[in-house]
Design an enzyme around this catalytic site. Structure first.
Site, short mmCIF file in Angstrom:
data_model
loop_
_atom_site.label_atom_id
_atom_site.label_comp_id
_atom_site.label_asym_id
_atom_site.label_seq_id
_atom_site.Cartn_x
_atom_site.Cartn_y
_atom_site.Cartn_z
N GLU A 164 -9.30 65.18 -42.33
CA GLU A 164 -9.19 64.68 -43.71
C GLU A 164 -10.34 65.23 -44.55
O GLU A 164 -11.48 65.28 -44.09
CB GLU A 164 -9.23 63.15 -43.68
N HIS A 165 -10.01 65.65 -45.76
CA HIS A 165 -10.99 66.25 -46.68
C HIS A 165 -11.61 67.52 -46.10
O HIS A 165 -12.74 67.87 -46.42
CB HIS A 165 -12.07 65.23 -47.08
N GLY A 175 0.02 57.80 -50.59
CA GLY A 175 -0.70 58.85 -49.88
C GLY A 175 0.20 59.64 -48.95
O GLY A 175 -0.26 60.27 -48.00
N LEU A 176 1.52 59.63 -49.20
CA LEU A 176 2.44 60.39 -48.35
C LEU A 176 2.91 61.67 -49.03
O LEU A 176 3.87 62.29 -48.63
CB LEU A 176 3.65 59.53 -47.96
N GLU A 196 0.00 71.98 -59.21
CA GLU A 196 -0.70 70.69 -59.24
C GLU A 196 -2.12 70.87 -59.82
O GLU A 196 -2.57 70.09 -60.65
CB GLU A 196 -0.77 70.08 -57.83
N ASP A 204 -1.00 69.58 -48.36
CA ASP A 204 0.24 68.83 -48.59
C ASP A 204 1.43 69.76 -48.88
O ASP A 204 2.53 69.57 -48.36
CB ASP A 204 0.06 67.85 -49.76
C1 GLA Z 1 -5.12 64.74 -50.75
C2 GLA Z 1 -5.09 66.21 -51.15
C3 GLA Z 1 -5.15 67.12 -49.92
C4 GLA Z 1 -6.33 66.72 -49.01
C5 GLA Z 1 -6.34 65.21 -48.76
C6 GLA Z 1 -7.57 64.77 -48.00
O1 GLA Z 1 -3.96 64.42 -50.03
O2 GLA Z 1 -3.89 66.50 -51.86
O3 GLA Z 1 -5.25 68.46 -50.33
O4 GLA Z 1 -7.54 67.16 -49.55
O5 GLA Z 1 -6.27 64.47 -49.96
O6 GLA Z 1 -7.56 65.29 -46.73
#
Ligand code: GLA
Length: 383
Positions: A32-33, A121-122, A157, A169
């Site tokens: 993540e991140h 967050g999906l 985006e 994503d």
């Molecule tokens: C969001 C962003 C992704 C990623 C996540 C964290 O979903 O769209 O690009 O950075 O946060 O992992």
């Protein structure tokens, strides 16, 4: 069935048979991140999706209808501007990118809708962008390869919606595969599939029902903090271009040169990248116990060092810590709300759901939704 609802609405509005495309949401098992730090992520496409019914026009007009919002929007391809509403921006942004690539579209009719919960967050936004890019590519024979579709969806985006997201994503939306997670190298943009098949386990999401209004400004702050860390690291190691290139040893050598917050942010990212690689090795050995431990470690780092969690997410993860049948749990996505992702033994799923829902309700007075996910194919044509 959302696909049938979308198709029927299209036929009612436009009196013709459309092309039907399914564009899925995603989970991220670990990593993540890390995407905007040029590191590794491990997402999968899921069995919640947005469906597009779409057909070409030749008069330069685009007619959009959002089934779930019962709302429509119409614009001309020659005049791409902000709509003043939220949902059309994700779609107009795709047209804007196609135009910048010199791909001219003659207009289209489009009805869409589905079952990806919004703000959970999906990645419903990536599903909109990449799903439309995929559909138009097919409809107008634009000849754009898959990776270029991913990049243009991400750029739409970044540039039109104005969220500086990484590439994860949109990537998983296009490249997802049934029963497999995708390890993406966000620097080289290469990927490898890893099996995610264990009939005794389920991926279960718990939705905090919180969407934090600070999420996007904090997201950009984290990006800036990582970049600041890289600048300091470069003083001793000029070859470090992103946190992906940094080791804990290099970071510790630069510790005296940076403030405590920058150090924490960098430490989390460096360790999270290492965890993704180790987690993939776990999958190859079918070792979900070890995999699950890394999910908890990831959450700890996100909560204490990267500081993108919130009390609701922390509570949901803590609740699982004494449940032997939960192998791993962590917050997922950008943070400050949305869902936790949990690896739960099959025969415990019912009890898990009851226990989480009642303790969360007692603590926060809200009913958290719980989703049991299957890993499915990325965006594809269904008719
Ligand atoms: C969001 C962003 C992704 C990623 C996540 C964290 O979903 O769209 O690009 O950075 O946060 O992992």
């Amino acid at each position: 069935m959302p696909a049938e609802i979308v198709r029927n609405k299209f036929i009612e509005l436009f009196k013709e048979e459309p092309l039907l495309v399914r564009s899925p949401g995603r989970v991220n098992l670990i990593g993540e991140h890390t995407d905007y730090n040029m590191g590794f992520v491990l997402p999968a496409a899921i069995d919640k999706a947005i469906y597009f019914a779409i057909s070409p026009r030749s008069d330069g007009v685009c007619k959009l209808f959002a089934v779930d919002m019962n709302d429509s929007y119409e614009f001309s391809v020659s005049e791409l501007k902000k709509s003043g509403k939220q949902w059309p921006e994700y779609l107009i942004g795709v047209l804007d990118q196609l135009k910048k690539l010199g791909k001219n579209i003659e207009g289209f009719n489009c009805v869409f809708g589905g079952d990806i919960p919004l703000g959970a967050g999906l990645s419903s936004s990536a599903a909109l962008e990449a799903g439309l890019a995929f559909s138009l590519n097919h409809l107008f024979n634009l000849g754009i390869d898959k990776l270029s579709l991913v990049k243009l969806a991400q750029k739409s985006e970044n540039e039109f919606v104005g969220v500086n997201c990484g590439i994860m994503d949109q990537y998983i939306n296009i490249f997802g595969a049934a029963k497999k997670v995708l390890k993406i190298d966000c620097r080289s943009l290469e990927y490898e599939y890893h099996p995610f098949t264990n009939d005794d386990l389920r991926i279960v999401l718990c939705n905090t029902m919180v969407t934090h209004s600070l999420a996007s400004s904090e997201y950009n702050t984290r990006r800036a903090q990582c970049e600041a860390g890289v600048k300091i690291l470069q003083q001793k190691y000029p070859s470090i271009k992103s946190l992906r290139d940094a080791s804990m040893q290099a970071l510790d050598e630069s510790k005296a040169d940076m403030d405590a917050v920058t150090y924490k942010r960098c430490k989390y990212v460096i360790e999270e990248n290492e965890r993704v690689t180790a987690a993939c090795a776990d999958l190859e050995k079918n070792d979900f116990v070890s995999f699950g431990c890394r999910m908890y470690q990831s959450h700890n780092g996100l909560s204490r060092e990267y500081e993108v969690s919130c009390k609701e997410l922390d509570f949901l993860v803590e609740q699982t810590e004494n449940m032997d049948s939960v192998l791993g749990s962590r917050m997922m996505g950008g943070g400050f709300g949305g869902c936790t992702i949990n690896l739960v033994k099959n025969d415990f799923v019912g009890e898990f759901k009851n226990r989480i829902q009642s303790s969360y309700k007692e603590k926060f007075g809200k009913d958290p939704l719980v989703y049991i996910c299957k890993i499915e194919e990325g965006t594809h044509i269904i008719r």
